[in-house]
Design an enzyme around this catalytic site. Structure first.
Site, PDB file in Angstrom:
ATOM      1  N   TYR A  57      -2.132  -0.314  11.013  1.00 38.82           N
ATOM      2  CA  TYR A  57      -2.238  -1.000   9.714  1.00 38.82           C
ATOM      3  C   TYR A  57      -1.018  -0.707   8.850  1.00 38.82           C
ATOM      4  CZ  TYR A  57      -3.384  -1.543   4.772  1.00 38.82           C
ATOM      5  OH  TYR A  57      -3.320  -1.849   3.427  1.00 38.82           O
ATOM      6  N   THR A  67       0.815  -1.213   0.000  1.00 37.94           N
ATOM      7  CA  THR A  67       0.000   0.000   0.000  1.00 37.94           C
ATOM      8  C   THR A  67       0.852   1.268   0.000  1.00 37.94           C
ATOM      9  OG1 THR A  67      -1.564   1.240   1.383  1.00 37.94           O
ATOM     10  CG2 THR A  67      -0.103  -0.244   2.533  1.00 37.94           C
ATOM     11  N   ASP A  68       0.255   2.355  -0.479  1.00 40.04           N
ATOM     12  CA  ASP A  68       0.942   3.657  -0.416  1.00 40.04           C
ATOM     13  C   ASP A  68       1.008   4.196   1.017  1.00 40.04           C
ATOM     14  OD1 ASP A  68      -1.750   4.335  -0.068  1.00 40.04           O
ATOM     15  OD2 ASP A  68      -1.821   5.806  -1.696  1.00 40.04           O
ATOM     16  N   GLU A  69       0.196   3.606   1.930  1.00 41.84           N
ATOM     17  CA  GLU A  69       0.139   4.159   3.286  1.00 41.84           C
ATOM     18  C   GLU A  69       1.454   3.998   4.044  1.00 41.84           C
ATOM     19  OE1 GLU A  69      -3.320   3.569   5.604  1.00 41.84           O
ATOM     20  OE2 GLU A  69      -4.663   3.697   3.889  1.00 41.84           O
ATOM     21  N   LYS A 115       2.015  -3.175   7.468  1.00 47.61           N
ATOM     22  CA  LYS A 115       2.325  -3.377   6.048  1.00 47.61           C
ATOM     23  C   LYS A 115       3.783  -2.969   5.766  1.00 47.61           C
ATOM     24  CE  LYS A 115      -0.028  -4.508   3.054  1.00 47.61           C
ATOM     25  NZ  LYS A 115      -0.368  -5.852   2.504  1.00 47.61           N
TER      26      LYS A 115
HETATM   27  P1  NAD Z   1      -9.657  -7.353   2.148  1.00 45.63           P
HETATM   28  O1  NAD Z   1      -9.665  -7.063   3.608  1.00 45.63           O
HETATM   29  O2  NAD Z   1     -10.867  -7.070   1.339  1.00 45.63           O
HETATM   30  O3  NAD Z   1      -9.310  -8.898   1.905  1.00 45.63           O
HETATM   31  C1  NAD Z   1      -8.297  -9.560   2.613  1.00 45.63           C
HETATM   32  C2  NAD Z   1      -8.420 -11.057   2.330  1.00 45.63           C
HETATM   33  O4  NAD Z   1      -7.363 -11.717   3.030  1.00 45.63           O
HETATM   34  C3  NAD Z   1      -9.740 -11.659   2.837  1.00 45.63           C
HETATM   35  O5  NAD Z   1     -10.265 -12.541   1.877  1.00 45.63           O
HETATM   36  C4  NAD Z   1      -9.320 -12.411   4.092  1.00 45.63           C
HETATM   37  O6  NAD Z   1     -10.151 -13.523   4.390  1.00 45.63           O
HETATM   38  C5  NAD Z   1      -7.894 -12.819   3.750  1.00 45.63           C
HETATM   39  N1  NAD Z   1      -7.058 -13.046   4.941  1.00 45.63           N
HETATM   40  C6  NAD Z   1      -6.937 -12.229   6.012  1.00 45.63           C
HETATM   41  N2  NAD Z   1      -6.108 -12.777   6.914  1.00 45.63           N
HETATM   42  C7  NAD Z   1      -5.665 -13.949   6.373  1.00 45.63           C
HETATM   43  C8  NAD Z   1      -4.750 -14.962   6.812  1.00 45.63           C
HETATM   44  N3  NAD Z   1      -4.144 -14.882   8.011  1.00 45.63           N
HETATM   45  N4  NAD Z   1      -4.530 -16.011   6.007  1.00 45.63           N
HETATM   46  C9  NAD Z   1      -5.149 -16.128   4.796  1.00 45.63           C
HETATM   47  N5  NAD Z   1      -6.035 -15.203   4.346  1.00 45.63           N
HETATM   48  C10 NAD Z   1      -6.272 -14.127   5.123  1.00 45.63           C
HETATM   49  O7  NAD Z   1      -8.381  -6.585   1.573  1.00 45.63           O
HETATM   50  P2  NAD Z   1      -8.187  -5.865   0.157  1.00 45.63           P
HETATM   51  O8  NAD Z   1      -8.716  -4.486   0.253  1.00 45.63           O
HETATM   52  O9  NAD Z   1      -8.637  -6.775  -0.898  1.00 45.63           O
HETATM   53  O10 NAD Z   1      -6.594  -5.757   0.124  1.00 45.63           O
HETATM   54  C11 NAD Z   1      -5.798  -6.818  -0.402  1.00 45.63           C
HETATM   55  C12 NAD Z   1      -4.330  -6.441  -0.267  1.00 45.63           C
HETATM   56  O11 NAD Z   1      -4.100  -5.232  -0.985  1.00 45.63           O
HETATM   57  C13 NAD Z   1      -3.901  -6.164   1.171  1.00 45.63           C
HETATM   58  O12 NAD Z   1      -2.606  -6.678   1.337  1.00 45.63           O
HETATM   59  C14 NAD Z   1      -3.902  -4.649   1.269  1.00 45.63           C
HETATM   60  O13 NAD Z   1      -2.960  -4.213   2.220  1.00 45.63           O
HETATM   61  C15 NAD Z   1      -3.493  -4.267  -0.127  1.00 45.63           C
HETATM   62  N6  NAD Z   1      -3.989  -2.956  -0.612  1.00 45.63           N
HETATM   63  C16 NAD Z   1      -5.306  -2.622  -0.515  1.00 45.63           C
HETATM   64  C17 NAD Z   1      -5.752  -1.411  -1.048  1.00 45.63           C
HETATM   65  C18 NAD Z   1      -7.203  -1.007  -0.999  1.00 45.63           C
HETATM   66  O14 NAD Z   1      -7.524   0.120  -1.375  1.00 45.63           O
HETATM   67  N7  NAD Z   1      -8.115  -1.869  -0.573  1.00 45.63           N
HETATM   68  C19 NAD Z   1      -4.841  -0.554  -1.660  1.00 45.63           C
HETATM   69  C20 NAD Z   1      -3.487  -0.930  -1.734  1.00 45.63           C
HETATM   70  C21 NAD Z   1      -3.087  -2.138  -1.220  1.00 45.63           C
HETATM   71  O1  DAU Z   2      -4.200   3.947   0.394  1.00 46.42           O
HETATM   72  C1  DAU Z   2      -4.411   2.564   0.290  1.00 46.42           C
HETATM   73  C2  DAU Z   2      -5.279   2.109   1.432  1.00 46.42           C
HETATM   74  O2  DAU Z   2      -6.606   2.548   1.156  1.00 46.42           O
HETATM   75  C3  DAU Z   2      -5.248   0.592   1.636  1.00 46.42           C
HETATM   76  O3  DAU Z   2      -3.952   0.199   1.994  1.00 46.42           O
HETATM   77  C4  DAU Z   2      -6.255   0.183   2.731  1.00 46.42           C
HETATM   78  O4  DAU Z   2      -6.277  -1.236   2.840  1.00 46.42           O
HETATM   79  C5  DAU Z   2      -7.620   0.695   2.327  1.00 46.42           C
HETATM   80  O5  DAU Z   2      -8.568   0.371   3.326  1.00 46.42           O
HETATM   81  C6  DAU Z   2      -7.585   2.198   2.108  1.00 46.42           C
HETATM   82  O6  DAU Z   2      -7.337   2.885   3.347  1.00 46.42           O
HETATM   83  P1  DAU Z   2      -8.105   4.245   3.715  1.00 46.42           P
HETATM   84  O7  DAU Z   2      -8.073   4.436   5.175  1.00 46.42           O
HETATM   85  O8  DAU Z   2      -7.646   5.367   2.858  1.00 46.42           O
HETATM   86  O9  DAU Z   2      -9.599   3.836   3.206  1.00 46.42           O
HETATM   87  P2  DAU Z   2     -11.034   4.084   3.826  1.00 46.42           P
HETATM   88  O10 DAU Z   2     -12.016   3.709   2.774  1.00 46.42           O
HETATM   89  O11 DAU Z   2     -11.189   3.472   5.180  1.00 46.42           O
HETATM   90  O12 DAU Z   2     -11.070   5.664   3.993  1.00 46.42           O
HETATM   91  C7  DAU Z   2     -10.874   6.536   2.880  1.00 46.42           C
HETATM   92  C8  DAU Z   2     -10.878   7.947   3.399  1.00 46.42           C
HETATM   93  O13 DAU Z   2     -12.213   8.266   3.839  1.00 46.42           O
HETATM   94  C9  DAU Z   2      -9.992   8.153   4.614  1.00 46.42           C
HETATM   95  O14 DAU Z   2      -9.417   9.455   4.546  1.00 46.42           O
HETATM   96  C10 DAU Z   2     -10.946   8.066   5.793  1.00 46.42           C
HETATM   97  C11 DAU Z   2     -12.232   8.610   5.226  1.00 46.42           C
HETATM   98  N1  DAU Z   2     -13.466   8.032   5.784  1.00 46.42           N
HETATM   99  C12 DAU Z   2     -13.596   6.693   5.859  1.00 46.42           C
HETATM  100  C13 DAU Z   2     -14.743   6.130   6.362  1.00 46.42           C
HETATM  101  C14 DAU Z   2     -14.882   4.619   6.476  1.00 46.42           C
HETATM  102  C15 DAU Z   2     -14.512   8.884   6.154  1.00 46.42           C
HETATM  103  O15 DAU Z   2     -14.413  10.125   6.049  1.00 46.42           O
HETATM  104  N2  DAU Z   2     -15.648   8.334   6.639  1.00 46.42           N
HETATM  105  C16 DAU Z   2     -15.806   6.986   6.772  1.00 46.42           C
HETATM  106  O16 DAU Z   2     -16.883   6.536   7.284  1.00 46.42           O
END
Ligand code: NAD
Ligand code: DAU
Length: 356
Positions: free
Chosen positions: A158, A132-134, A162
């Site tokens: 989180y 992630t970019d975070e 990561k």
């Molecule tokens: P998600 O939470 O939707 O899915 C995570 C999946 O991993 C689920 O299916 C869960 O059951 C599985 N899992 C969790 N713990 C596990 C374990 N111990 N063993 C096996 N499986 C396990 O997450 P996502 O949003 O799909 O993100 C996927 C990956 O991409 C993560 O590594 C996250 O850090 C990264 N990522 C997410 C975003 C985003 O915007 N969602 C952006 C950049 C990177």
């Molecule tokens: O940047 C990549 C990341 O993006 C991933 O690594 C994470 O797994 C993914 O969950 C996401 O993280 P964020 O914290 O940015 O996503 P989220 O959707 O939780 O929140 C997006 C933005 O919106 C953040 O600034 C918080 C804000 N927010 C979120 C929620 C849930 C609100 O203002 N209100 C809300 O109820």
């Protein structure tokens, strides 16, 4: 074949569906099915022999290694993680266990498997870590976007977990020569996004007549990328990325949260109008997230220059598809919210151990 972890989650299930939509190379989908994992996402693959689902924990090194020995994948694509920042604030333990210790166990299994391959197999093998970019922390309003050499400065449990996993992956390349690839991506959105995250939460709450919660002043900035573009970037990095390298992936699309919510309301007003009122009336400012990062932005120039990847969707095209998907799949949201699918998983998997 390839071995995917976390392929029942949001990005993982999109990746699995896209992969099998454009290739006949089979995959093992290894997922613990936490609250975020949902086999309904993969319903389109029912009976497809190219998709083998196995329920398991990446922290269970013996289970993973046995599967690697059985299937001899040419690559591991590591999506599995605890992914929600707010949950990491309320309860960081699972983030340390899965994102750090789990990635460590997976790397150990991968290293053992890799050592058992022949010369050609070892050279071709890849461990692709989805991150992630975070990990880069937060940017000031005029600061240059994150690039691959930006110093790590994670601010939430989180992102710290990561960051630790990224460092472990890096060390396995540097120390043992494991052919690793790391991608650091910005915020994804699209189908199967769990409705605890901003975009699907706002769509679901809007349709249910509930408040649309905006943390703090809503001026925090994220760089949004449609999920299938992220999946295409991962395929491209797997195919042509250089072992040991990091690739930043982003949408070139910075937006303040409140503007994202306004855009969602405008689309919903058009596609699912409410009598007499705009969805905007549901917008509600609430207390900020502790330690809330102000701005993320990705410089995705390296992956474009070196591998020729750029996002195909604009925010306008991607968000329209996304809202339409949620309107067409309200039963999916209701299932997730009611916990029905986790009950179903218990019912289906209790006592079975491994599912295929
Ligand atoms: P998600 O939470 O939707 O899915 C995570 C999946 O991993 C689920 O299916 C869960 O059951 C599985 N899992 C969790 N713990 C596990 C374990 N111990 N063993 C096996 N499986 C396990 O997450 P996502 O949003 O799909 O993100 C996927 C990956 O991409 C993560 O590594 C996250 O850090 C990264 N990522 C997410 C975003 C985003 O915007 N969602 C952006 C950049 C990177
Ligand atoms: O940047 C990549 C990341 O993006 C991933 O690594 C994470 O797994 C993914 O969950 C996401 O993280 P964020 O914290 O940015 O996503 P989220 O959707 O939780 O929140 C997006 C933005 O919106 C953040 O600034 C918080 C804000 N927010 C979120 C929620 C849930 C609100 O203002 N209100 C809300 O109820």
């Amino acid at each position: 074949m390839i071995f995917v972890t976390g392929g029942a989650g949001f990005i993982g299930s999109n990746f699995v569906l896209d992969w099998l939509g454009q290739s006949d190379e089979p995959l093992v989908n290894f997922d613990k099915l936490t609250y975020a994992g949902n086999l309904h996402n993969l319903a389109a693959l029912a009976g497809d022999p190219r998709h083998q689902f196995v329920r398991g924990d990446i922290g269970d090194g013996a289970h993973v290694l046995a599967l690697l020995r059985q299937h001899r994948p040419r690559a591991i694509l590591h999506f599995a993680a605890e992914s929600h920042v707010d949950r990491s604030i309320h309860g960081p333990d699972a983030f340390i266990t899965t994102n750090i210790n789990g990635t460590f166990s997976l790397l150990e299994a991968a290293r053992a498997h890799w050592a058992e391959l022949d010369g050609a197999g070892r050279a071709a093998f890849r461990f692709l870590h989805v991150s992630t970019d975070e990990v880069y922390g937060t940017l000031g309003p005029d600061a240059a976007p994150f690039c691959e050499s930006t110093a790590y400065a994670p601010n939430s449990p989180y992102s710290a977990s990561k960051a630790a996993s990224d460092h472990l992956v890096r060390s396995y390349h540097h120390t043992y020569g494991l052919p690793t690839l790391t991608t650091n991506c910005s915020n994804n959105y699209g189908p199967f996004h769990f409705p605890e995250k901003l975009i699907p939460l706002v769509i679901a709450n809007a349709l249910a007549g509930k408040p649309l919660p905006i943390y703090g002043d809503g001026r925090q900035v994220r760089d949004w990328l449609y999920v299938s573009d992220h999946c295409a970037a991962i395929r491209r990095v797997l195919a042509a990325g250089r072992p040991g390298e990091v690739y930043n992936v982003g949408g070139w699309n910075e937006m303040a949260n409140v503007d994202v919510v306004r855009a969602l309301c405008a689309i919903l007003d058009r596609l699912a109008p409410k009598a007499g009122a705009s969805y905007l009336a549901q917008l509600t400012y609430v207390a900020d997230r502790p330690g809330h990062d102000r701005r993320y932005a990705i410089d995705a120039g390296k992956i474009e220059r070196e591998l020729g990847w750029r996002p195909a969707e604009t925010f306008d095209s991607g968000i329209l598809k996304t809202v339409q998907w949620y309107l067409d799949n309200q039963a999916w949201v209701a299932d997730v919210q009611s916990g029905a699918y986790s009950n179903w998983v218990e019912q289906n998997y209790a006592g079975r151990g491994v599912a295929a």
